[in-house]
Design an enzyme around this catalytic site. Structure first.
Site, PDB file in Angstrom:
ATOM      1  N   SER A  54       0.811  -1.229   0.000  1.00 62.55           N
ATOM      2  CA  SER A  54       0.000   0.000   0.000  1.00 62.55           C
ATOM      3  C   SER A  54       0.833   1.263   0.000  1.00 62.55           C
ATOM      4  O   SER A  54       0.336   2.343  -0.304  1.00 62.55           O
ATOM      5  CB  SER A  54      -0.939   0.031   1.212  1.00 62.55           C
ATOM      6  N   ASP A 348      -4.786   7.669   8.034  1.00 63.91           N
ATOM      7  CA  ASP A 348      -5.561   6.702   8.808  1.00 63.91           C
ATOM      8  C   ASP A 348      -4.632   6.086   9.857  1.00 63.91           C
ATOM      9  O   ASP A 348      -3.560   6.621  10.116  1.00 63.91           O
ATOM     10  CB  ASP A 348      -6.241   5.660   7.899  1.00 63.91           C
ATOM     11  N   HIS A 351      -1.516   4.526   7.452  1.00 60.90           N
ATOM     12  CA  HIS A 351      -0.890   5.141   6.282  1.00 60.90           C
ATOM     13  C   HIS A 351      -0.642   6.633   6.453  1.00 60.90           C
ATOM     14  O   HIS A 351      -1.508   7.357   6.935  1.00 60.90           O
ATOM     15  CB  HIS A 351      -1.777   4.914   5.057  1.00 60.90           C
TER      16      HIS A 351
END
Length: 375
Positions: A54, A348, A351
């Site tokens: 990610s 978040d 991240h």
């Protein structure tokens, strides 16, 4: 009140144990600059080609059967037209800033986007998948794209380019491309520390070597397919991720701070990784290949240690929701969102924010200048 907090903390820990099956990470560090609409071509870099998790997935998970997606608000809040592209961020990723800086394109698209034209493919794509890792077990936890499949997609990509420009020109194009690899956090945070399978088989030291051996195999695969300029990111201080603090700290609600024992695992891994990459470089140097280690740990840790120096206010919680556990579907259109995303190191609970990614890019820019000089 403290008793209530303890009960709540236990409940949260149980939820997080399940939720950690659906996570992955990124990297971080100061002040955002406006993007240029027309990137200027630097040197002879032909394309940017990206692999990993990610940290560098711009939306490939949108096109696969996994719950680990983020193609909905508030993700993309600060992206162009507030578009939730599938990036686990409020805006752009490090690789977007790199692509713009080296002059190949403004943002790196996901390879699996069926609407990509040949020109978009030629200038570069990301094969990365949020939730993936070097350990083959890691991507099975969230049903995402494993690293070998990302390499297979790259082979498919080469065939598409060959159909457009011919074999010789395609091979030259690949040799002049910049390759970016960023993964590993999920192997430790999701896999080793959360699920007991690997801990029953490996000590932490043995597992670090196992992960690096898989990374080595992948880098060798890239080289065999024509990659000649490869950057490999190390781990961030994983003990400072908000979700790790929430799950593993005994004071997650009252005294949030980095958990040193987790971050020490990252520093030890990074040391071993640098040694391995140096050995690989010696073996490939005569073939014109260069492998560059990217230090993610220290720039991120500097921001966390002295956030105000870099223009941040909140370090140990994310901007979305409570900031303690939200990511992916738990950070959604109904979630609370902080009024100033640029004040938060994390968007978040896992991240980094766009500002953090840009700060990291700035710290890595001298390395990319060196890489550009080697073309």
């Amino acid at each position: 009140m403290r008793s209530h907090h303890r009960h709540f903390s236990s409940y949260v820990s149980f939820i997080l144990f399940l939720f950690l099956f659906f996570i992955s990470f990124s990297s971080s560090t100061s002040k955002l600059e406006p993007a240029k609409s027309e990137p200027k071509r630097k040197h002879s870099v032909s394309a940017i080609l990206v692999f990993g998790d990610s940290t560098v997935d711009p939306g490939n998970n949108n096109y696969i059967d996994t719950v680990f997606k983020c193609n909905f608000p508030p993700y993309g809040l600060d992206f162009r037209n507030k578009t939730p592209t599938g990036r686990f961020c409020n805006g752009r990723l490090v690789t977007d800033f790199i692509a713009s800086y080296i002059g190949v394109k403004e943002n790196v698209p996901p390879y699996l986007d069926p609407n990509l034209g040949i020109n978009e493919l030629i200038s570069g794509v990301s094969f990365a998948s949020a939730g993936s890792g070097y350990d083959p077990l890691t991507p099975t936890i969230t049903n995402v794209i494993d690293i070998p499949t990302q390499l297979e997609y790259f082979r498919e990509y080469k065939r598409k380019l060959e159909g457009k420009m011919g074999k010789q020109e395609m091979e030259k194009h690949i040799e002049e491309a910049m390759f970016c690899v960023s993964a590993g956090t999920n192997d430790f945070v999701i896999n080793y520390f959360t699920i007991p399978i690997r801990r029953k088989t490996f000590t932490i030291e043995a597992y670090q070597q196992f992960v690096i051996s898989n990374l080595k195999q992948f880098i060798q695969g890239l080289w065999k397919e024509g990659a000649r300029k490869i950057t490999v990111a190390g781990l961030p201080p994983i003990g400072c991720l908000p979700i790790v603090i929430t799950l593993f700290s005994g004071e997650a609600l009252t005294n949030r701070r980095c958990i040193d024992r987790f971050s020490t695992v990252a520093t030890n891994y990074n040391f071993l990784l640098q040694k391995q990459l140096a050995l690989m470089q010696v073996g490939l140097a005569h073939l014109g290949s260069k492998i560059f280690y990217l230090d993610v740990y220290n720039p991120v840790y500097e921001v966390i240690r002295d956030p105000r120096k870099f223009g941040f206010e909140e370090v140990f919680s994310g901007c979305c929701g409570s900031g303690y556990l939200e990511a992916s579907f738990l950070c959604n259109p109904k979630s609370y969102v902080c009024p100033n995303t640029s004040a938060y190191v994390f968007f978040d609970s896992i991240h980094p924010s766009e500002k953090t990614y840009f700060s990291l890019f700035r710290s890595l820019r001298p390395i990319y200048d060196s890489i550009l000089g080697s073309f």
